[in-house]
Design a protein around this motif. Structure first.
Motif, PDB file in Angstrom:
ATOM      1  N   TYR A 127       0.843  -1.192   0.000  1.00  0.00           N
ATOM      2  CA  TYR A 127       0.000   0.000   0.000  1.00  0.00           C
ATOM      3  C   TYR A 127       0.879   1.244   0.000  1.00  0.00           C
ATOM      4  N   ASP A 128       0.385   2.306  -0.617  1.00  0.00           N
ATOM      5  CA  ASP A 128       0.971   3.630  -0.454  1.00  0.00           C
ATOM      6  C   ASP A 128       0.084   4.375   0.530  1.00  0.00           C
ATOM      7  N   THR A 129       0.704   5.161   1.394  1.00  0.00           N
ATOM      8  CA  THR A 129      -0.048   6.020   2.304  1.00  0.00           C
ATOM      9  C   THR A 129       0.130   7.449   1.831  1.00  0.00           C
ATOM     10  N   TYR A 130      -0.957   8.204   1.826  1.00  0.00           N
ATOM     11  CA  TYR A 130      -0.968   9.609   1.443  1.00  0.00           C
ATOM     12  C   TYR A 130      -1.416  10.425   2.647  1.00  0.00           C
ATOM     13  N   ILE A 131      -0.633  11.458   2.995  1.00  0.00           N
ATOM     14  CA  ILE A 131      -1.001  12.369   4.081  1.00  0.00           C
ATOM     15  C   ILE A 131      -0.960  13.788   3.514  1.00  0.00           C
ATOM     16  N   PHE A 132      -2.046  14.525   3.673  1.00  0.00           N
ATOM     17  CA  PHE A 132      -2.141  15.913   3.224  1.00  0.00           C
ATOM     18  C   PHE A 132      -2.099  16.790   4.470  1.00  0.00           C
ATOM     19  N   LEU A 133      -1.107  17.685   4.539  1.00  0.00           N
ATOM     20  CA  LEU A 133      -0.954  18.497   5.733  1.00  0.00           C
ATOM     21  C   LEU A 133      -0.454  19.898   5.421  1.00  0.00           C
ATOM     22  N   ASP A 134      -0.556  20.758   6.445  1.00  0.00           N
ATOM     23  CA  ASP A 134      -0.093  22.134   6.310  1.00  0.00           C
ATOM     24  C   ASP A 134       1.366  22.172   5.905  1.00  0.00           C
ATOM     25  N   PHE A 135       1.703  23.097   5.019  1.00  0.00           N
ATOM     26  CA  PHE A 135       3.094  23.382   4.709  1.00  0.00           C
ATOM     27  C   PHE A 135       3.595  24.357   5.762  1.00  0.00           C
ATOM     28  N   VAL A 136       4.688  24.020   6.398  1.00  0.00           N
ATOM     29  CA  VAL A 136       5.286  24.887   7.411  1.00  0.00           C
ATOM     30  C   VAL A 136       6.629  25.355   6.876  1.00  0.00           C
ATOM     31  N   GLU A 137       6.735  26.651   6.639  1.00  0.00           N
ATOM     32  CA  GLU A 137       7.974  27.242   6.125  1.00  0.00           C
ATOM     33  C   GLU A 137       9.049  27.169   7.201  1.00  0.00           C
ATOM     34  N   GLY A 138      10.251  26.843   6.807  1.00  0.00           N
ATOM     35  CA  GLY A 138      11.334  26.847   7.777  1.00  0.00           C
ATOM     36  C   GLY A 138      12.364  25.774   7.488  1.00  0.00           C
ATOM     37  N   GLN A 139      13.267  25.650   8.420  1.00  0.00           N
ATOM     38  CA  GLN A 139      14.365  24.706   8.327  1.00  0.00           C
ATOM     39  C   GLN A 139      14.230  23.699   9.465  1.00  0.00           C
ATOM     40  N   THR A 140      14.664  22.479   9.252  1.00  0.00           N
ATOM     41  CA  THR A 140      14.619  21.492  10.329  1.00  0.00           C
ATOM     42  C   THR A 140      15.651  21.858  11.395  1.00  0.00           C
ATOM     43  N   LEU A 141      15.358  21.483  12.619  1.00  0.00           N
ATOM     44  CA  LEU A 141      16.285  21.743  13.718  1.00  0.00           C
ATOM     45  C   LEU A 141      17.600  21.020  13.466  1.00  0.00           C
ATOM     46  N   GLU A 142      17.527  19.834  12.894  1.00  0.00           N
ATOM     47  CA  GLU A 142      18.734  19.062  12.585  1.00  0.00           C
ATOM     48  C   GLU A 142      19.690  19.874  11.712  1.00  0.00           C
ATOM     49  N   LYS A 143      19.161  20.542  10.699  1.00  0.00           N
ATOM     50  CA  LYS A 143      20.004  21.328   9.795  1.00  0.00           C
ATOM     51  C   LYS A 143      20.429  22.652  10.407  1.00  0.00           C
ATOM     52  N   GLU A 144      19.608  23.231  11.256  1.00  0.00           N
ATOM     53  CA  GLU A 144      19.856  24.573  11.792  1.00  0.00           C
ATOM     54  C   GLU A 144      20.699  24.566  13.070  1.00  0.00           C
ATOM     55  N   TRP A 145      20.756  23.435  13.753  1.00  0.00           N
ATOM     56  CA  TRP A 145      21.379  23.361  15.080  1.00  0.00           C
ATOM     57  C   TRP A 145      22.804  23.929  15.105  1.00  0.00           C
ATOM     58  N   GLY A 146      23.617  23.591  14.131  1.00  0.00           N
ATOM     59  CA  GLY A 146      25.003  24.055  14.093  1.00  0.00           C
ATOM     60  C   GLY A 146      25.135  25.556  13.911  1.00  0.00           C
ATOM     61  N   ASN A 147      24.091  26.223  13.421  1.00  0.00           N
ATOM     62  CA  ASN A 147      24.118  27.670  13.222  1.00  0.00           C
ATOM     63  C   ASN A 147      23.648  28.453  14.443  1.00  0.00           C
ATOM     64  N   LEU A 148      23.138  27.749  15.453  1.00  0.00           N
ATOM     65  CA  LEU A 148      22.616  28.423  16.634  1.00  0.00           C
ATOM     66  C   LEU A 148      23.717  28.678  17.655  1.00  0.00           C
ATOM     67  N   GLY A 149      23.611  29.815  18.349  1.00  0.00           N
ATOM     68  CA  GLY A 149      24.524  30.113  19.449  1.00  0.00           C
ATOM     69  C   GLY A 149      24.093  29.367  20.693  1.00  0.00           C
ATOM     70  N   ASP A 150      24.917  29.415  21.720  1.00  0.00           N
ATOM     71  CA  ASP A 150      24.619  28.685  22.961  1.00  0.00           C
ATOM     72  C   ASP A 150      23.308  29.132  23.598  1.00  0.00           C
ATOM     73  N   ASP A 151      23.040  30.458  23.614  1.00  0.00           N
ATOM     74  CA  ASP A 151      21.792  30.942  24.202  1.00  0.00           C
ATOM     75  C   ASP A 151      20.576  30.446  23.422  1.00  0.00           C
ATOM     76  N   GLU A 152      20.682  30.454  22.092  1.00  0.00           N
ATOM     77  CA  GLU A 152      19.572  29.976  21.265  1.00  0.00           C
ATOM     78  C   GLU A 152      19.346  28.482  21.470  1.00  0.00           C
ATOM     79  N   LYS A 153      20.437  27.719  21.549  1.00  0.00           N
ATOM     80  CA  LYS A 153      20.309  26.280  21.794  1.00  0.00           C
ATOM     81  C   LYS A 153      19.642  26.019  23.137  1.00  0.00           C
ATOM     82  N   SER A 154      20.013  26.796  24.130  1.00  0.00           N
ATOM     83  CA  SER A 154      19.429  26.647  25.459  1.00  0.00           C
ATOM     84  C   SER A 154      17.927  26.945  25.429  1.00  0.00           C
ATOM     85  N   ARG A 155      17.526  28.000  24.702  1.00  0.00           N
ATOM     86  CA  ARG A 155      16.101  28.339  24.596  1.00  0.00           C
ATOM     87  C   ARG A 155      15.326  27.222  23.886  1.00  0.00           C
ATOM     88  N   VAL A 156      15.912  26.691  22.826  1.00  0.00           N
ATOM     89  CA  VAL A 156      15.254  25.604  22.097  1.00  0.00           C
ATOM     90  C   VAL A 156      15.099  24.389  23.010  1.00  0.00           C
TER      91      VAL A 156
END
Length: 135
Positions: A98-127
């Motif tokens: 079977y194929d499963t199809y899910i229709f959902l809201d598009f959320v603009e942005g970047q995944t945390l996995e990709k963005e984590w290295g660009n965050l400073g210590d304070d931002e990481k702490s807030r997240v």
């Protein structure tokens, strides 16, 4: 007996959403967002994505719906989720029938996995604090 054609089995459908069949979806303009193995995500409108494939699972749609209705964790709205099949044969032995199809809201942005290295210590702490609050 001739094999029957694949059918749609609807598991989730918002009352205000007109179901989009796999055939109709294939004719829509699509912008690829993600593709790996048996999972594909395409943007089908400015506000909606379609996640589909033989490695997409209905439990994801059900979990998003549960989280959305029972917690304050922000998650995309699921408009519909269905399975399409069964298919007689698949190229890989691990692929679902079977194929499963899910229709959902598009959320603009970047995944945390990709963005984590660009965050400073304070931002990481807030997240981490925000995620801790959800858990």
């Amino acid at each position: 007996m001739a094999p029957s054609s694949p059918e749609i089995s609807v598991h989730i459908k918002a009352p205000d959403f007109e179901l989009i069949t796999p055939e109709a979806a294939s004719r829509m303009p699509q912008e690829r967002v993600f593709s790996r193995g048996g999972v594909k995500i395409v943007k089908i409108s400015p506000t909606m994505v379609m996640k589909y494939g033989d490695s997409v699972h209905m439990s994801e749609a059900r979990t998003l719906e549960f989280v959305r209705h029972h917690t304050s964790i922000p998650v995309p709205r699921v408009y519909a989720a269905y399975t399409h099949g069964p298919f007689e044969e698949r190229d890989e032995e691990w692929a679902s029938k079977y194929d499963t199809y899910i229709f959902l809201d598009f959320v603009e942005g970047q995944t945390l996995e990709k963005e984590w290295g660009n965050l400073g210590d304070d931002e990481k702490s807030r997240v981490m604090h925000e995620l801790q609050g959800y858990l």
